[in-house]
Write a protein that holds these residues in place. Sequence first.
Motif, PDB file in Angstrom:
ATOM      1  N   TRP A  74       0.829  -1.211   0.000  1.00 47.55           N
ATOM      2  CA  TRP A  74       0.000   0.000   0.000  1.00 47.55           C
ATOM      3  C   TRP A  74       0.855   1.249   0.000  1.00 47.55           C
ATOM      4  O   TRP A  74       2.027   1.228   0.373  1.00 47.55           O
ATOM      5  N   GLY A  75       0.236   2.360  -0.431  1.00 44.19           N
ATOM      6  CA  GLY A  75       0.899   3.657  -0.407  1.00 44.19           C
ATOM      7  C   GLY A  75      -0.101   4.786  -0.577  1.00 44.19           C
ATOM      8  O   GLY A  75      -0.996   4.691  -1.412  1.00 44.19           O
ATOM      9  N   PRO A  76       0.048   5.852   0.199  1.00 46.81           N
ATOM     10  CA  PRO A  76      -0.841   7.011   0.066  1.00 46.81           C
ATOM     11  C   PRO A  76      -0.343   7.993  -0.993  1.00 46.81           C
ATOM     12  O   PRO A  76       0.810   7.910  -1.450  1.00 46.81           O
ATOM     13  N   ASP A  77      -1.202   8.924  -1.353  1.00 45.17           N
ATOM     14  CA  ASP A  77      -0.790  10.027  -2.216  1.00 45.17           C
ATOM     15  C   ASP A  77       0.361  10.788  -1.553  1.00 45.17           C
ATOM     16  O   ASP A  77       0.504  10.778  -0.321  1.00 45.17           O
ATOM     17  N   ALA A  78       1.166  11.470  -2.365  1.00 46.99           N
ATOM     18  CA  ALA A  78       2.233  12.323  -1.841  1.00 46.99           C
ATOM     19  C   ALA A  78       1.620  13.394  -0.937  1.00 46.99           C
ATOM     20  O   ALA A  78       0.530  13.895  -1.202  1.00 46.99           O
ATOM     21  N   GLY A  79       2.305  13.711   0.152  1.00 47.63           N
ATOM     22  CA  GLY A  79       1.836  14.734   1.079  1.00 47.63           C
ATOM     23  C   GLY A  79       0.949  14.197   2.186  1.00 47.63           C
ATOM     24  O   GLY A  79       0.368  14.973   2.942  1.00 47.63           O
ATOM     25  N   TRP A  80       0.855  12.875   2.294  1.00 45.74           N
ATOM     26  CA  TRP A  80       0.008  12.247   3.309  1.00 45.74           C
ATOM     27  C   TRP A  80       0.782  11.173   4.057  1.00 45.74           C
ATOM     28  O   TRP A  80       1.669  10.539   3.510  1.00 45.74           O
ATOM     29  N   VAL A  81       0.432  10.987   5.311  1.00 40.03           N
ATOM     30  CA  VAL A  81       0.908   9.839   6.084  1.00 40.03           C
ATOM     31  C   VAL A  81      -0.343   9.065   6.496  1.00 40.03           C
ATOM     32  O   VAL A  81      -1.340   9.664   6.914  1.00 40.03           O
ATOM     33  N   CYS A  82      -0.290   7.754   6.322  1.00 44.41           N
ATOM     34  CA  CYS A  82      -1.436   6.918   6.681  1.00 44.41           C
ATOM     35  C   CYS A  82      -1.022   5.910   7.739  1.00 44.41           C
ATOM     36  O   CYS A  82       0.138   5.454   7.767  1.00 44.41           O
ATOM     37  N   ILE A  83      -1.956   5.578   8.590  1.00 44.43           N
ATOM     38  CA  ILE A  83      -1.768   4.554   9.617  1.00 44.43           C
ATOM     39  C   ILE A  83      -2.778   3.460   9.321  1.00 44.43           C
ATOM     40  O   ILE A  83      -3.974   3.735   9.195  1.00 44.43           O
ATOM     41  N   THR A  84      -2.282   2.245   9.167  1.00 45.10           N
ATOM     42  CA  THR A  84      -3.189   1.116   8.959  1.00 45.10           C
ATOM     43  C   THR A  84      -3.315   0.352  10.273  1.00 45.10           C
ATOM     44  O   THR A  84      -2.419   0.384  11.120  1.00 45.10           O
ATOM     45  N   TYR A  85      -4.442  -0.337  10.414  1.00 52.19           N
ATOM     46  CA  TYR A  85      -4.737  -1.055  11.655  1.00 52.19           C
ATOM     47  C   TYR A  85      -5.214  -2.467  11.326  1.00 52.19           C
ATOM     48  O   TYR A  85      -5.868  -2.694  10.312  1.00 52.19           O
ATOM     49  N   THR A  86      -4.923  -3.389  12.231  1.00 53.71           N
ATOM     50  CA  THR A  86      -5.290  -4.785  12.018  1.00 53.71           C
ATOM     51  C   THR A  86      -6.741  -5.089  12.396  1.00 53.71           C
ATOM     52  O   THR A  86      -7.212  -6.189  12.129  1.00 53.71           O
ATOM     53  N   GLU A  87      -7.429  -4.140  12.997  1.00 54.09           N
ATOM     54  CA  GLU A  87      -8.834  -4.336  13.363  1.00 54.09           C
ATOM     55  C   GLU A  87      -9.672  -3.189  12.813  1.00 54.09           C
ATOM     56  O   GLU A  87      -9.144  -2.144  12.421  1.00 54.09           O
ATOM     57  N   PRO A 100       6.357   6.856  -0.976  1.00 55.62           N
ATOM     58  CA  PRO A 100       5.586   6.109  -1.970  1.00 55.62           C
ATOM     59  C   PRO A 100       4.902   4.854  -1.425  1.00 55.62           C
ATOM     60  O   PRO A 100       4.213   4.160  -2.163  1.00 55.62           O
ATOM     61  N   GLY A 101       5.078   4.566  -0.146  1.00 57.81           N
ATOM     62  CA  GLY A 101       4.402   3.423   0.444  1.00 57.81           C
ATOM     63  C   GLY A 101       5.292   2.205   0.567  1.00 57.81           C
ATOM     64  O   GLY A 101       6.522   2.324   0.604  1.00 57.81           O
ATOM     65  N   PHE A 102       4.675   1.043   0.594  1.00 56.05           N
ATOM     66  CA  PHE A 102       5.379  -0.202   0.890  1.00 56.05           C
ATOM     67  C   PHE A 102       5.042  -1.280  -0.137  1.00 56.05           C
ATOM     68  O   PHE A 102       3.916  -1.777  -0.158  1.00 56.05           O
ATOM     69  N   PRO A 103       6.021  -1.673  -0.956  1.00 54.43           N
ATOM     70  CA  PRO A 103       5.771  -2.759  -1.906  1.00 54.43           C
ATOM     71  C   PRO A 103       5.615  -4.108  -1.204  1.00 54.43           C
ATOM     72  O   PRO A 103       4.998  -5.018  -1.740  1.00 54.43           O
ATOM     73  N   THR A 104       6.175  -4.231  -0.011  1.00 55.33           N
ATOM     74  CA  THR A 104       5.985  -5.428   0.817  1.00 55.33           C
ATOM     75  C   THR A 104       5.712  -4.969   2.244  1.00 55.33           C
ATOM     76  O   THR A 104       6.140  -3.888   2.655  1.00 55.33           O
ATOM     77  N   LEU A 105       5.000  -5.787   2.974  1.00 54.23           N
ATOM     78  CA  LEU A 105       4.654  -5.454   4.354  1.00 54.23           C
ATOM     79  C   LEU A 105       5.273  -6.476   5.299  1.00 54.23           C
ATOM     80  O   LEU A 105       5.426  -7.653   4.942  1.00 54.23           O
ATOM     81  N   PRO A 106       5.635  -6.051   6.513  1.00 49.23           N
ATOM     82  CA  PRO A 106       6.259  -6.971   7.466  1.00 49.23           C
ATOM     83  C   PRO A 106       5.269  -8.017   7.996  1.00 49.23           C
ATOM     84  O   PRO A 106       4.050  -7.824   7.934  1.00 49.23           O
ATOM     85  N   ALA A 107       5.820  -9.102   8.510  1.00 52.70           N
ATOM     86  CA  ALA A 107       4.999 -10.138   9.139  1.00 52.70           C
ATOM     87  C   ALA A 107       4.146  -9.509  10.236  1.00 52.70           C
ATOM     88  O   ALA A 107       4.592  -8.605  10.944  1.00 52.70           O
ATOM     89  N   GLY A 108       2.922  -9.951  10.361  1.00 50.12           N
ATOM     90  CA  GLY A 108       2.000  -9.399  11.344  1.00 50.12           C
ATOM     91  C   GLY A 108       1.183  -8.240  10.795  1.00 50.12           C
ATOM     92  O   GLY A 108       0.149  -7.888  11.350  1.00 50.12           O
TER      93      GLY A 108
END
Length: 121
Positions: A74-87, A100-108
């Motif tokens: 995932w990745g947000p538009d330029a000029g933004w910070v996003c927080i994702t949540y597991t719930e 530009p975001g994350f082409p891969t995400l960490p375990a968990g």
Amino acid sequence: MHFQKLALGSLVAALAALPSGARPAEASTDAALADGNLFVCTDPNFAGQCVNLAFFNGVCSTLPSGLQDNISSWGPDAGWVCITYTEDNCQGTSFAGSFPGFPTLPAGIDNAMNSYQCFRT
């Protein structure tokens, strides 16, 4: 009095001409009115099923059911910070990032996203 009846009649006629389910523009939450977009994909490296999720600054949003627990990049538009949540409702384990975001995400975090909240930087 005649003017009020004429204006009311014109308003009723205009509303009747709208297609079923149409809403006035001010009531719309159309993506074009959103503050930004979070680009999410079901596979690493921005592959698989990908979609832009519209968001409003600081508002918590829950992923559509078909995407919950199914995001691997995932990745947000330029000029933004996003927080994702597991719930849902921006609860659970969080993971934050910016363009530009994350082409891969960490375990968990990989395949565990259910909601997100974005803020202008």
